[in-house]
Enzyme design. Structure first.
Site, PDB file in Angstrom:
ATOM      1  N   ALA A   2     -10.385 -20.705   3.549  1.00 60.75           N
ATOM      2  CA  ALA A   2     -11.487 -20.194   4.388  1.00 60.75           C
ATOM      3  C   ALA A   2     -11.142 -19.227   5.295  1.00 60.75           C
ATOM      4  O   ALA A   2     -11.795 -19.053   6.334  1.00 60.75           O
ATOM      5  CB  ALA A   2     -12.186 -21.535   5.381  1.00 60.75           C
ATOM      6  N   GLY A   3     -10.228 -18.260   5.008  1.00 65.57           N
ATOM      7  CA  GLY A   3      -9.929 -17.198   5.650  1.00 65.57           C
ATOM      8  C   GLY A   3     -10.529 -15.967   5.312  1.00 65.57           C
ATOM      9  O   GLY A   3     -11.799 -16.074   4.698  1.00 65.57           O
ATOM     10  N   GLY A   4     -10.145 -14.613   5.746  1.00 64.79           N
ATOM     11  CA  GLY A   4     -10.685 -13.576   5.379  1.00 64.79           C
ATOM     12  C   GLY A   4     -10.774 -13.080   3.771  1.00 64.79           C
ATOM     13  O   GLY A   4     -11.777 -12.921   3.414  1.00 64.79           O
ATOM     14  N   LEU A  53      -5.922 -15.205  -5.968  1.00 63.22           N
ATOM     15  CA  LEU A  53      -5.989 -13.980  -5.369  1.00 63.22           C
ATOM     16  C   LEU A  53      -4.603 -13.445  -4.613  1.00 63.22           C
ATOM     17  O   LEU A  53      -4.405 -12.130  -4.368  1.00 63.22           O
ATOM     18  CB  LEU A  53      -7.062 -13.819  -4.300  1.00 63.22           C
ATOM     19  CG  LEU A  53      -8.406 -14.376  -4.394  1.00 63.22           C
ATOM     20  CD1 LEU A  53      -9.308 -14.343  -3.276  1.00 63.22           C
ATOM     21  CD2 LEU A  53      -8.942 -13.656  -5.657  1.00 63.22           C
ATOM     22  N   THR A  74      -8.030 -26.820   6.954  1.00 63.78           N
ATOM     23  CA  THR A  74      -8.680 -27.005   8.120  1.00 63.78           C
ATOM     24  C   THR A  74      -9.935 -27.301   7.796  1.00 63.78           C
ATOM     25  O   THR A  74     -10.806 -26.416   7.512  1.00 63.78           O
ATOM     26  CB  THR A  74      -8.510 -26.082   9.232  1.00 63.78           C
ATOM     27  OG1 THR A  74      -6.745 -25.599   9.229  1.00 63.78           O
ATOM     28  CG2 THR A  74      -8.750 -26.352  10.618  1.00 63.78           C
ATOM     29  N   LYS A 108      -9.120  -6.636   9.860  1.00 64.36           N
ATOM     30  CA  LYS A 108     -10.515  -6.288   8.938  1.00 64.36           C
ATOM     31  C   LYS A 108     -11.846  -6.666   9.836  1.00 64.36           C
ATOM     32  O   LYS A 108     -12.740  -5.978   9.410  1.00 64.36           O
ATOM     33  CB  LYS A 108     -10.329  -7.304   7.608  1.00 64.36           C
ATOM     34  CG  LYS A 108      -9.036  -6.920   6.803  1.00 64.36           C
ATOM     35  CD  LYS A 108      -9.367  -7.696   5.295  1.00 64.36           C
ATOM     36  CE  LYS A 108      -8.107  -7.219   4.686  1.00 64.36           C
ATOM     37  NZ  LYS A 108      -8.468  -7.711   3.246  1.00 64.36           N
ATOM     38  N   ASP A 118     -12.558  -5.361  -1.042  1.00 64.84           N
ATOM     39  CA  ASP A 118     -12.070  -6.522  -1.543  1.00 64.84           C
ATOM     40  C   ASP A 118     -13.289  -7.133  -2.329  1.00 64.84           C
ATOM     41  O   ASP A 118     -12.896  -7.882  -3.336  1.00 64.84           O
ATOM     42  CB  ASP A 118     -11.799  -7.438  -0.211  1.00 64.84           C
ATOM     43  CG  ASP A 118     -10.878  -6.657   0.520  1.00 64.84           C
ATOM     44  OD1 ASP A 118     -10.005  -6.233  -0.100  1.00 64.84           O
ATOM     45  OD2 ASP A 118     -10.596  -7.279   1.680  1.00 64.84           O
ATOM     46  N   SER A 128       0.747  -1.439   0.044  1.00 65.29           N
ATOM     47  CA  SER A 128       0.133  -0.095  -0.128  1.00 65.29           C
ATOM     48  C   SER A 128       0.910   1.293   0.125  1.00 65.29           C
ATOM     49  O   SER A 128       0.482   2.114  -0.886  1.00 65.29           O
ATOM     50  CB  SER A 128      -0.948  -0.058   1.141  1.00 65.29           C
ATOM     51  OG  SER A 128      -1.800  -0.989   0.966  1.00 65.29           O
ATOM     52  N   TYR A 146      -1.027 -11.835  -5.131  1.00 62.46           N
ATOM     53  CA  TYR A 146      -0.635 -11.109  -6.261  1.00 62.46           C
ATOM     54  C   TYR A 146       0.881 -10.911  -6.510  1.00 62.46           C
ATOM     55  O   TYR A 146       1.305 -10.334  -7.198  1.00 62.46           O
ATOM     56  CB  TYR A 146      -1.277  -9.772  -6.209  1.00 62.46           C
ATOM     57  CG  TYR A 146      -1.054  -8.936  -4.845  1.00 62.46           C
ATOM     58  CD1 TYR A 146      -1.854  -8.588  -3.919  1.00 62.46           C
ATOM     59  CD2 TYR A 146       0.215  -8.168  -4.798  1.00 62.46           C
ATOM     60  CE1 TYR A 146      -1.568  -7.843  -2.620  1.00 62.46           C
ATOM     61  CE2 TYR A 146       0.466  -7.624  -3.551  1.00 62.46           C
ATOM     62  CZ  TYR A 146      -0.410  -7.648  -2.514  1.00 62.46           C
ATOM     63  OH  TYR A 146      -0.221  -6.983  -1.339  1.00 62.46           O
ATOM     64  N   LYS A 197     -12.805 -25.158   9.599  1.00 62.95           N
ATOM     65  CA  LYS A 197     -13.208 -23.803   9.012  1.00 62.95           C
ATOM     66  C   LYS A 197     -13.949 -23.691   7.757  1.00 62.95           C
ATOM     67  O   LYS A 197     -14.634 -22.611   7.477  1.00 62.95           O
ATOM     68  CB  LYS A 197     -11.626 -22.866   8.907  1.00 62.95           C
ATOM     69  CG  LYS A 197     -10.907 -22.634  10.267  1.00 62.95           C
ATOM     70  CD  LYS A 197     -10.053 -21.300   9.910  1.00 62.95           C
ATOM     71  CE  LYS A 197      -8.674 -21.598  10.604  1.00 62.95           C
ATOM     72  NZ  LYS A 197      -7.731 -20.647   9.864  1.00 62.95           N
TER      73      LYS A 197
HETATM   74  P1  ATR Z   1      -6.601 -14.287   4.446  1.00 58.02           P
HETATM   75  O1  ATR Z   1      -7.258 -13.220   5.060  1.00 58.02           O
HETATM   76  O2  ATR Z   1      -5.495 -13.679   3.478  1.00 58.02           O
HETATM   77  O3  ATR Z   1      -7.512 -15.210   3.892  1.00 58.02           O
HETATM   78  P2  ATR Z   1      -6.121 -15.973   6.547  1.00 58.02           P
HETATM   79  O4  ATR Z   1      -7.450 -15.573   7.215  1.00 58.02           O
HETATM   80  O5  ATR Z   1      -5.038 -16.322   7.480  1.00 58.02           O
HETATM   81  O6  ATR Z   1      -5.826 -15.108   5.372  1.00 58.02           O
HETATM   82  O7  ATR Z   1      -6.593 -17.426   5.700  1.00 58.02           O
HETATM   83  C1  ATR Z   1      -5.364 -17.987   5.040  1.00 58.02           C
HETATM   84  C2  ATR Z   1      -5.935 -19.137   4.329  1.00 58.02           C
HETATM   85  O8  ATR Z   1      -4.980 -19.956   3.625  1.00 58.02           O
HETATM   86  C3  ATR Z   1      -6.845 -20.261   5.165  1.00 58.02           C
HETATM   87  O9  ATR Z   1      -7.720 -20.858   4.396  1.00 58.02           O
HETATM   88  C4  ATR Z   1      -5.339 -21.337   5.621  1.00 58.02           C
HETATM   89  O10 ATR Z   1      -5.856 -22.642   5.831  1.00 58.02           O
HETATM   90  P3  ATR Z   1      -6.461 -23.141   7.128  1.00 58.02           P
HETATM   91  O11 ATR Z   1      -7.477 -22.629   7.521  1.00 58.02           O
HETATM   92  O12 ATR Z   1      -5.946 -24.519   7.043  1.00 58.02           O
HETATM   93  O13 ATR Z   1      -5.138 -22.329   8.053  1.00 58.02           O
HETATM   94  C5  ATR Z   1      -4.766 -21.584   4.199  1.00 58.02           C
HETATM   95  N1  ATR Z   1      -3.334 -21.719   4.236  1.00 58.02           N
HETATM   96  C6  ATR Z   1      -2.440 -21.115   4.509  1.00 58.02           C
HETATM   97  N2  ATR Z   1      -1.515 -21.944   4.448  1.00 58.02           N
HETATM   98  C7  ATR Z   1      -1.611 -22.944   4.001  1.00 58.02           C
HETATM   99  C8  ATR Z   1      -0.905 -24.128   3.536  1.00 58.02           C
HETATM  100  N3  ATR Z   1       0.673 -24.192   3.818  1.00 58.02           N
HETATM  101  N4  ATR Z   1      -1.527 -25.056   3.107  1.00 58.02           N
HETATM  102  C9  ATR Z   1      -3.097 -25.031   2.885  1.00 58.02           C
HETATM  103  N5  ATR Z   1      -3.747 -24.013   3.219  1.00 58.02           N
HETATM  104  C10 ATR Z   1      -2.895 -23.022   3.850  1.00 58.02           C
END
Ligand code: ATR
Length: 486
Positions: free
Chosen positions: A342-344, A425, A366, A281, A317, A234, A427, A369
């Site tokens: 399944a994160g943000g 997503l 996971t 966020k 976003d 940013s 970049y 999640k």
């Molecule tokens: P963001 O807001 O960028 O989505 P986040 O909320 O930390 O960041 O989410 C990261 C995502 O990438 C999650 O779905 C995570 O999987 P988990 O829910 O199992 O943690 C996934 N992720 C990150 N590193 C990973 C890896 N090495 N293998 C598989 N999934 C991964």
């Protein structure tokens, strides 16, 4: 040191020589002797010989330090003397240095924290009657940085020459805004690996990226808030956009480990708008006065605009996901979409895909999640073994897998999965391992850069009311992308 000084003379009016980093007493004597043969008409020299106990490199006693500084005072330049040495030797030492021709910076350092009682420290420093009063403390939060800036404001109003600055990443704002708040000068390193304090930027960064010479009291201050902010693009994007649009504005890294004091420090720094990133966020929502419909829709905020005293939250976003899909001409109504993660980021993607009536399958490392996200947006959870021989219209990668520096990683093996298009997503880099694999298989690919730009375009308009100069930003993005080989 002499060669570095000669280089610095061209770009900086003030030059600090850290004699405490020289190899020993003989080198120190030699430098002082060499300096006595030179004239400095356009530059001010600061001679510093900070003792080890105070975080410097000089192993000698207070007596040895003072002896050398008295010699250096004969240069008729500036001497930086720590308050601890004055406490030890008595206030007379300041007069003695002054009589030899030096002007005196009396300094207080704290490498652990920014103490609560700054006024008491100021009183202690004032008693030594310095020409410049300097306080440098470690900032553990943005509120620490705001307290330092307020102190700088007050001393400036009192007409006291002062230099109040924060060390560490949270202190960076004080280094960039300090000159507009009346600090005598600010510190910067000639080279990145030669910084003399944590959080110090280089002369080049201050001059080119932050355009520090143009920052004044009317400069609009923006920033990105998150923790940690190591890889946030940013500031680079915004500052190059401000330069290209000739706007009197600056964008800062506002790294902070806690958010509870958010309204206080944003007020003190007179922040106009913020980009919000991980992990805040969702957490930031409760500190805002109003949520725009985009923030309500995504149930997350990545943009905060201050309208007078009101703080309003937005989410761009979702637009960042919508625009590139629209441009690619994908029909989402009833289309099967595989969402990885399944994160943000996955949450923003899910919100949009569901609003378009796509049939979304979520796959995550996971599973619990994935189930939670599925319940929130009525998605289907899919397991690894069920992926084989499935057909999708689109795969969206919302995990961080494949992001620099782990650029050889891919969240999924595309062999055995049929899909028309892949949208990553991530970049950094613009073409991830996943996108490269997809391209070689003849699938349509959409880079995270497109999401980043669409999201930034919308955010820039909300925060500044202007259009993001997209071509300048694309150029900047190319320049700052990591080397493919690294
Ligand atoms: P963001 O807001 O960028 O989505 P986040 O909320 O930390 O960041 O989410 C990261 C995502 O990438 C999650 O779905 C995570 O999987 P988990 O829910 O199992 O943690 C996934 N992720 C990150 N590193 C990973 C890896 N090495 N293998 C598989 N999934 C991964």
């Amino acid at each position: 040191m002499l060669a570095a000084m000669e280089r610095a003379r061209r770009s900086s009016a003030w030059i600090e020589l850290r004699l405490d980093y020289l190899a020993g007493p003989r080198e120190i004597d030699r430098i002082i002797h060499a300096l006595s043969k030179k004239t400095f008409r356009r530059n001010h020299l600061i001679v510093t010989l900070r003792r080890r106990e105070i975080g410097g490199g000089f192993p000698g006693s207070v007596e040895a330090q003072i002896r050398r500084l008295l010699q250096a005072a004969g240069l008729q330049q500036w001497v930086d003397l720590e308050i601890e040495s004055i406490d030890d030797r008595g206030i007379g030492i300041v007069e003695e240095l002054r009589e030899r021709g030096a002007r005196i910076i009396v300094s207080y350092h704290n490498f652990q924290k920014t103490p609560a009682n700054l006024p008491a420290i100021v009183r202690r420093l004032k008693a030594a009657r310095p020409d410049i009063l300097k306080i440098a403390t470690h900032c553990n939060s943005m509120d620490d940085a705001a307290r330092l800036l307020r102190l700088q404001d007050r001393l400036h109003e009192e007409g006291i020459h002062s230099l109040i600055l924060g060390m560490g990443t949270s202190g960076t704002a004080t280094r960039i805004l300090g000159p507009s708040r009346g600090v005598a000068f600010t510190y910067a390193a000639q080279q990145a690996d030669k910084a003399s304090a944590p959080g110090q930027l280089t002369v080049d960064e201050l001059a080119r990226q932050y355009r520090i010479h143009r920052i004044n009291r009317s400069t609009r201050v923006y920033g990105v808030v998150g923790y940690p902010l190591g890889h946030s693009l940013s500031p680079v994007i915004y500052n190059s956009a401000f330069a290209a649009s000739e706007m009197n504005a600056v964008h800062l890294r506002l790294e902070t480990g806690k958010l509870g004091d958010f309204r206080r420090w944003t007020g003190a720094l007179r922040i106009r708008g913020l980009s919000v990133t991980l992990p805040y966020k969702t957490a930031i929502m409760k500190y805002l006065d109003h949520l725009d419909s985009s923030a309500k829709f995504a149930d997350a905020v990545n943009t905060v605009r201050f309208n007078g005293r009101q703080a309003i939250g937005y989410n761009t976003d979702v637009i960042g996901i919508e625009k590139p899909l629209q441009q690619a001409g994908l029909r989402l109504n009833g289309a099967k979409v595989l969402l990885l993660g399944a994160g943000g980021a996955a949450q923003a993607a899910a919100a949009f895909l569901v609003s378009q009536s796509a049939e979304v399958y979520v796959f995550n490392r996971t599973v619990s999640k994935a189930r939670r996200l599925a319940r929130q947006f009525r998605l289907r959870v899919i397991q690894f073994r069920e992926l084989k021989d499935r057909r999708f219209a689109l795969i969206v990668n919302a995990t961080s897998v494949g992001m620099w520096p782990n650029i050889k990683a891919s969240p999924i093996d595309l062999s055995g999965i049929r899909t028309d298009a892949v949208f990553d997503l991530v970049y950094k880099p613009p073409e991830t391992k996943l996108l490269g694999d997809a391209r070689r298989r003849g699938m349509k690919t959409i880079s995270g850069i497109e999401m980043f730009l669409a999201q930034a375009f919308a955010q820039f308009r909300i925060l500044t009311g202007r259009s993001l100069p997209a071509s300048a930003v694309r150029e900047t993005l190319k320049r700052v992308q990591p080397d493919k080989r690294s």
